[in-house]
Design an enzyme around this catalytic site. Structure first.
Site, mmCIF file in Angstrom:
data_model
loop_
_atom_site.group_PDB
_atom_site.id
_atom_site.type_symbol
_atom_site.label_atom_id
_atom_site.label_comp_id
_atom_site.label_asym_id
_atom_site.label_seq_id
_atom_site.Cartn_x
_atom_site.Cartn_y
_atom_site.Cartn_z
ATOM 1 N N GLU A 84 2.179 -5.618 -20.041
ATOM 2 C CA GLU A 84 1.492 -6.015 -21.269
ATOM 3 C C GLU A 84 2.165 -7.275 -21.822
ATOM 4 O OE1 GLU A 84 2.332 -3.234 -24.625
ATOM 5 O OE2 GLU A 84 3.662 -4.935 -24.823
ATOM 6 N N CYS A 116 1.401 0.889 -21.437
ATOM 7 C CA CYS A 116 2.569 1.235 -20.607
ATOM 8 C C CYS A 116 2.221 1.888 -19.275
ATOM 9 C CB CYS A 116 3.500 2.157 -21.387
ATOM 10 S SG CYS A 116 4.151 1.407 -22.879
ATOM 11 N N ARG A 203 3.145 7.636 -36.739
ATOM 12 C CA ARG A 203 3.164 9.015 -36.260
ATOM 13 C C ARG A 203 1.946 9.348 -35.402
ATOM 14 N NH1 ARG A 203 6.678 12.462 -38.828
ATOM 15 N NH2 ARG A 203 5.357 14.250 -38.481
ATOM 16 N N THR A 205 0.939 7.847 -32.979
ATOM 17 C CA THR A 205 1.214 7.594 -31.552
ATOM 18 C C THR A 205 1.756 8.845 -30.848
ATOM 19 O OG1 THR A 205 3.459 6.846 -32.041
ATOM 20 C CG2 THR A 205 1.772 5.148 -31.921
ATOM 21 N N HIS A 238 6.508 9.232 -19.143
ATOM 22 C CA HIS A 238 6.653 7.968 -19.864
ATOM 23 C C HIS A 238 7.640 8.205 -21.001
ATOM 24 C CE1 HIS A 238 6.165 4.218 -21.715
ATOM 25 N NE2 HIS A 238 5.601 4.710 -22.801
ATOM 26 N N LYS A 243 13.336 11.003 -26.841
ATOM 27 C CA LYS A 243 12.979 12.351 -27.294
ATOM 28 C C LYS A 243 11.663 12.887 -26.715
ATOM 29 C CE LYS A 243 15.994 13.716 -30.521
ATOM 30 N NZ LYS A 243 15.734 13.606 -31.954
ATOM 31 N N ASN A 270 12.691 1.277 -24.007
ATOM 32 C CA ASN A 270 11.385 1.543 -23.396
ATOM 33 C C ASN A 270 10.938 0.290 -22.651
ATOM 34 O OD1 ASN A 270 8.743 2.129 -22.765
ATOM 35 N ND2 ASN A 270 8.010 2.178 -24.883
ATOM 36 N N SER A 300 -0.905 3.521 -24.031
ATOM 37 C CA SER A 300 -1.640 3.617 -25.293
ATOM 38 C C SER A 300 -3.042 3.089 -25.119
ATOM 39 C CB SER A 300 -0.917 2.809 -26.379
ATOM 40 O OG SER A 300 0.282 3.440 -26.711
#
Lengths: 350, 133
Positions: A84, A116, A203, A205, A238, A243, A270, A300
């Site tokens: 990207e 991604c 959030r 996402t 991914h 977390k 990332n 995404s």
């Protein structure tokens, strides 16, 4: 797949040398380092040099993959670069990489973009074309020098790295037993043309985007193949932070120990299109023949590609031919926020 | 904006991306960049293409603190004459910091980097640089 064996002939990675500690970023924005590091599960992230971009990263990873596979580059019939952060809006990164590994001119090459997950989509394309017998080898690359708006939560995570996989039907290090995808129109993260930085839904996402797609694709693959989570030796997801992959594993009933080898975002950030592929790279660097790996990407916008991979005997003799991912992770030099801003050209005047 | 020197950049791609040079089958000497005629053997020369390994040592070096236009962000940086393992010498930037280790005789290997950008809208020129190993 369709009665034919298809899989990974070789792979390679690249991570730039520079790192910025999350604590250094919190120093600028007045946040609490401990809270950020624990909240995101990220200690530090990779920072590309001033003369590095998604194309140069992809070339280094691709050269390592060719060395690892031990093939003649001229036998690569397709080369796809998922990113990207392609250096050009119009002019392919894939042609630069193909030329730099000596695969030109008898091949097809194209750039891909799906936040991604463009790199894993590229693997699926190569798989189909190899099974169809269109060419001997296909190369799928995920490469990114991802951007985060200064002060945004993404600034702690947006790293840089690349992973390249050579797909074929013989001389394999691992077989891809099955793959499937889960795709919807979910507006969780985007970047408009000309915009310097991406925008995201905070959030939003998480639950309706990352978890819904990663879990659905993984479950679909588990149902399709009949593999039980207990039969998996490793799981790679991914990893937008340190977390989410652990939470996803828990939701699928996979213990955290099986995720750790493929979880490298805490050390390099990332790496977007390269993130799940570098996780797989890390697992393959240590996996033994017969072991099985679940890899599920997420892009995404939104979608996930899930793969069930079985490591083959061929992996042993190719080990050590190219630089390991761990050696790139370990070779590092820390930069201060000011140098990071210069490297990433975050000031308008740069 | 149209780019300048497009054809020149395009012609240099094999050399800049893959260190392609020339080898004379008559005297055995290697050359970089590509040459059509062997300066040793002249008409007896038998020139062919060869790809160099990308390994070499620093033959000489300097540090650039007052960079030319287009390289302002990279300064200070090291420039070296690198002697390739196969013999020829070339000039290249040394990347990845550690400038105190840039010394004559230090082993280096080729990496693929951006050399120059023609502004924000122009062509991006890629090619070899070297890093210490």
């Amino acid at each position: 797949m369709n009665g034919k064996t298809v899989g990974i002939v070789g792979y390679g990675s690249y991570v730039p040398k520079f790192r910025i500690d999350a604590e250094e970023i919190t120093r600028i924005w007045g946040e609490e380092a401990k809270r950020v590091k624990e909240g995101l599960g990220i200690q530090e992230k990779s920072v590309p040099d001033i003369d590095e971009d998604a194309a140069t990263l992809a070339v280094e990873a691709a050269r390592n993959a060719v060395k690892h596979a031990g093939i003649d580059s001229k036998e690569i019939g397709a080369l796809y670069v998922g990113s990207e952060s392609h250096p050009y809006a119009v002019k392919p990164t894939a042609t630069i990489v193909a030329e730099a590994i000596g695969a030109t001119p008898n091949l097809t090459a194209v750039d891909m973009e799906f936040a991604c997950k463009a790199g894993t989509a590229a693997i699926q394309c190569c798989m189909g074309m190899c099974v169809a017998g269109m060419f001997k080898y296909g190369m799928a690359i995920g490469s990114d020098t991802s951007q985060g708006r200064p002060g945004d939560a993404l600034e702690y995570s947006a790293g840089a790295g690349a992973a390249a996989f050579i797909i074929g039907t013989e001389n394999l290090v691992a077989e891809i037993e099955a793959t499937c995808s889960f795709t919807t129109d979910t507006p969780d993260f985007w970047r408009r043309p000309g915009a310097d930085f991406p925008s995201h839904g905070g959030r939003f996402t998480g639950e309706p985007a990352y978890f819904k797609h990663v879990i659905s694709a993984s479950k679909m693959l588990i149902e399709k193949t009949g593999v039980k989570p207990a039969e998996l030796d490793y799981a790679v997801f991914h990893q937008p932070n340190g977390k989410f992959p652990l939470q996803a594993a828990k939701m699928l009933g996979i213990p955290a120990e099986k995720v750790k080898q493929g979880l490298i975002t805490p050390y390099i950030g990332n790496t977007y299109s390269a993130a799940s592929l570098l996780g797989l790279n890390s697992v393959l660097d240590v996996a033994k023949p017969g072991e099985r790996i679940l890899m599920t990407s997420f892009g995404s916008g939104a979608g996930s590609d899930a793969f069930l991979i079985r490591v083959l005997d061929g992996i042993e003799k190719k080990r050590g031919r190219a630089r390991s991912l761990q050696s790139y992770v370990d070779e590092k030099e820390y930069v201060e926020y000011g140098v990071y801003v210069k490297h990433r050209r975050k000031l308008k005047s740069l | 904006m149209t780019g300048t020197g497009l054809a020149l950049t395009w012609r240099k791609i094999p050399e800049r991306y893959n260190l392609l040079g020339s080898h004379c089958d008559n005297c055995g000497e290697n050359f970089f960049p590509i040459r059509n005629i062997c300066p040793n053997c002249r008409r007896k020369g038998r020139m062919g293409g060869t790809k160099f390994s990308g390994k070499g040592v620093i033959y000489s070096h300097t540090f650039v603190t007052s960079p030319p236009t287009g390289f302002e962000l990279e300064a200070p940086y090291a420039i070296a004459i690198v002697q390739l393992a196969e013999g020829p010498k070339l000039t290249a930037q040394i990347v990845d910091g550690d400038y105190e280790k840039v010394k004559i005789g230090a082993p280096v290997e080729m990496v693929f980097r951006k050399i120059q950008e023609d502004g924000k809208e122009g062509l991006i020129h890629y090619g070899f640089k070297f890093k210490l190993i």
